[in-house]
Design a protein around this motif. Structure first.
Motif, mmCIF file in Angstrom:
data_model
loop_
_atom_site.group_PDB
_atom_site.id
_atom_site.type_symbol
_atom_site.label_atom_id
_atom_site.label_comp_id
_atom_site.label_asym_id
_atom_site.label_seq_id
_atom_site.Cartn_x
_atom_site.Cartn_y
_atom_site.Cartn_z
ATOM 1 N N MET A 116 0.835 -1.207 0.000
ATOM 2 C CA MET A 116 0.000 0.000 0.000
ATOM 3 C C MET A 116 0.866 1.252 0.000
ATOM 4 O O MET A 116 0.540 2.229 -0.670
ATOM 5 C CB MET A 116 -0.936 -0.004 1.204
ATOM 6 C CG MET A 116 -2.017 -1.072 1.121
ATOM 7 S SD MET A 116 -3.037 -1.258 2.599
ATOM 8 C CE MET A 116 -3.378 0.408 3.061
ATOM 9 N N LEU A 117 1.965 1.225 0.717
ATOM 10 C CA LEU A 117 2.862 2.378 0.781
ATOM 11 C C LEU A 117 3.464 2.662 -0.592
ATOM 12 O O LEU A 117 3.470 3.807 -1.056
ATOM 13 C CB LEU A 117 3.971 2.135 1.805
ATOM 14 C CG LEU A 117 5.022 3.224 1.923
ATOM 15 C CD1 LEU A 117 4.406 4.520 2.429
ATOM 16 C CD2 LEU A 117 6.135 2.773 2.842
ATOM 17 N N GLU A 152 -0.213 11.927 -9.451
ATOM 18 C CA GLU A 152 -1.059 13.086 -9.222
ATOM 19 C C GLU A 152 -0.267 14.396 -9.210
ATOM 20 O O GLU A 152 -0.780 15.433 -9.612
ATOM 21 C CB GLU A 152 -1.810 12.934 -7.893
ATOM 22 C CG GLU A 152 -2.855 11.847 -7.908
ATOM 23 C CD GLU A 152 -3.945 12.104 -8.939
ATOM 24 O OE1 GLU A 152 -4.511 13.211 -8.933
ATOM 25 O OE2 GLU A 152 -4.217 11.204 -9.755
ATOM 26 N N ASP A 160 2.356 1.585 -3.555
ATOM 27 C CA ASP A 160 1.284 1.957 -4.477
ATOM 28 C C ASP A 160 0.813 3.389 -4.232
ATOM 29 O O ASP A 160 0.562 4.138 -5.179
ATOM 30 C CB ASP A 160 0.100 0.992 -4.361
ATOM 31 C CG ASP A 160 0.368 -0.357 -4.996
ATOM 32 O OD1 ASP A 160 1.300 -0.459 -5.819
ATOM 33 O OD2 ASP A 160 -0.352 -1.314 -4.670
ATOM 34 N N ASP A 161 0.715 3.778 -2.966
ATOM 35 C CA ASP A 161 0.311 5.143 -2.626
ATOM 36 C C ASP A 161 1.350 6.145 -3.120
ATOM 37 O O ASP A 161 1.004 7.198 -3.658
ATOM 38 C CB ASP A 161 0.110 5.281 -1.117
ATOM 39 C CG ASP A 161 -0.419 6.648 -0.734
ATOM 40 O OD1 ASP A 161 -1.428 7.084 -1.321
ATOM 41 O OD2 ASP A 161 0.185 7.287 0.152
ATOM 42 N N PHE A 162 2.619 5.810 -2.956
ATOM 43 C CA PHE A 162 3.684 6.686 -3.445
ATOM 44 C C PHE A 162 3.591 6.841 -4.962
ATOM 45 O O PHE A 162 3.679 7.946 -5.492
ATOM 46 C CB PHE A 162 5.058 6.138 -3.048
ATOM 47 C CG PHE A 162 6.196 7.001 -3.498
ATOM 48 C CD1 PHE A 162 6.569 8.116 -2.757
ATOM 49 C CD2 PHE A 162 6.900 6.715 -4.656
ATOM 50 C CE1 PHE A 162 7.608 8.929 -3.167
ATOM 51 C CE2 PHE A 162 7.940 7.519 -5.070
ATOM 52 C CZ PHE A 162 8.293 8.628 -4.330
ATOM 53 N N GLN A 163 3.395 5.724 -5.658
ATOM 54 C CA GLN A 163 3.307 5.784 -7.111
ATOM 55 C C GLN A 163 2.080 6.582 -7.545
ATOM 56 O O GLN A 163 2.163 7.388 -8.481
ATOM 57 C CB GLN A 163 3.275 4.362 -7.702
ATOM 58 C CG GLN A 163 3.363 4.356 -9.211
ATOM 59 C CD GLN A 163 3.559 2.960 -9.790
ATOM 60 O OE1 GLN A 163 3.775 1.999 -9.076
ATOM 61 N NE2 GLN A 163 3.481 2.877 -11.109
ATOM 62 N N TYR A 164 0.963 6.415 -6.871
ATOM 63 C CA TYR A 164 -0.238 7.178 -7.196
ATOM 64 C C TYR A 164 -0.019 8.668 -6.931
ATOM 65 O O TYR A 164 -0.402 9.512 -7.741
ATOM 66 C CB TYR A 164 -1.437 6.664 -6.381
ATOM 67 C CG TYR A 164 -2.688 7.474 -6.593
ATOM 68 C CD1 TYR A 164 -3.446 7.332 -7.751
ATOM 69 C CD2 TYR A 164 -3.096 8.409 -5.651
ATOM 70 C CE1 TYR A 164 -4.588 8.087 -7.961
ATOM 71 C CE2 TYR A 164 -4.238 9.174 -5.851
ATOM 72 C CZ TYR A 164 -4.972 9.009 -7.007
ATOM 73 O OH TYR A 164 -6.094 9.765 -7.210
ATOM 74 N N THR A 165 0.601 8.986 -5.804
ATOM 75 C CA THR A 165 0.867 10.385 -5.468
ATOM 76 C C THR A 165 1.790 11.021 -6.504
ATOM 77 O O THR A 165 1.582 12.167 -6.915
ATOM 78 C CB THR A 165 1.485 10.496 -4.061
ATOM 79 O OG1 THR A 165 0.584 9.896 -3.123
ATOM 80 C CG2 THR A 165 1.730 11.936 -3.671
ATOM 81 N N ASN A 188 3.672 -1.273 -12.572
ATOM 82 C CA ASN A 188 3.455 -1.136 -11.136
ATOM 83 C C ASN A 188 4.784 -1.351 -10.429
ATOM 84 O O ASN A 188 5.386 -2.429 -10.516
ATOM 85 C CB ASN A 188 2.410 -2.148 -10.659
ATOM 86 C CG ASN A 188 2.090 -1.979 -9.204
ATOM 87 O OD1 ASN A 188 2.851 -2.410 -8.346
ATOM 88 N ND2 ASN A 188 0.973 -1.333 -8.920
ATOM 89 N N TYR A 193 5.526 -1.693 -7.281
ATOM 90 C CA TYR A 193 5.491 -2.758 -6.277
ATOM 91 C C TYR A 193 5.658 -4.128 -6.933
ATOM 92 O O TYR A 193 6.423 -4.968 -6.457
ATOM 93 C CB TYR A 193 4.186 -2.699 -5.479
ATOM 94 C CG TYR A 193 4.084 -3.778 -4.440
ATOM 95 C CD1 TYR A 193 4.844 -3.716 -3.275
ATOM 96 C CD2 TYR A 193 3.240 -4.866 -4.613
ATOM 97 C CE1 TYR A 193 4.773 -4.703 -2.309
ATOM 98 C CE2 TYR A 193 3.162 -5.862 -3.654
ATOM 99 C CZ TYR A 193 3.924 -5.779 -2.509
ATOM 100 O OH TYR A 193 3.845 -6.762 -1.560
#
Length: 131
Positions: free
Chosen positions: A4-5, A15, A7-12, A110, A112
């Motif tokens: 999750m960390l 954005e 994936d969240d970093f990649q999403y951020t 991805n 991760y």
């Protein structure tokens, strides 16, 4: 949790990246951030002096086993990073990871999953990976 960390970093990163969305821009930004990591490490040696690099030929006996090879090679680093140099290097590595995540986003990869696959490869080969 770790997935999750990442994936969240990649999403951020996806954005927040606005100006340099071209893969060409991303590649050059990634390369530039990598050179900044190298420069920050070199500055820790040449300007701050908190660590030194004493490089010489690695002495590995011809008949050494892989375990003996592992213990006979050195990093050539002496000393420890001071807090200022550590912060600068961490910041530059963070920027480097940001652009790596951005390249993954541009290529619909991805990060991760890439880390998992590479981890599986190096674990499968174990000490015979020889990187």
């Amino acid at each position: 949790m770790k997935d999750m960390l990442i994936d969240d970093f990649q999403y951020t990163a996806q954005e927040l990246l606005i100006r340099n969305k071209s893969i060409l821009d991303l590649i050059t930004k990634y390369q530039d951030s990598n050179s900044r990591v190298n420069r920050a490490i070199i500055k820790a040696v040449t300007q701050c002096g908190c660590m030194t690099i004493s490089a010489h030929k690695q002495e590995i006996p011809d008949d050494a086993s892989l375990d003996e090879m592992k213990t006979s090679v050195e990093s050539h680093i002496e000393g420890l990073l001071c807090e200022n140099c550590r912060d600068a290097i961490e910041r530059d590595i963070g920027r480097n990871v940001f652009y790596l995540a951005s390249i993954c986003n541009a290529l619909d990869l991805n990060l991760y999953d890439i880390i998992l696959k590479e981890n599986d490869r190096i674990r499968m080969l174990g000490k015979y990976n020889l990187r």
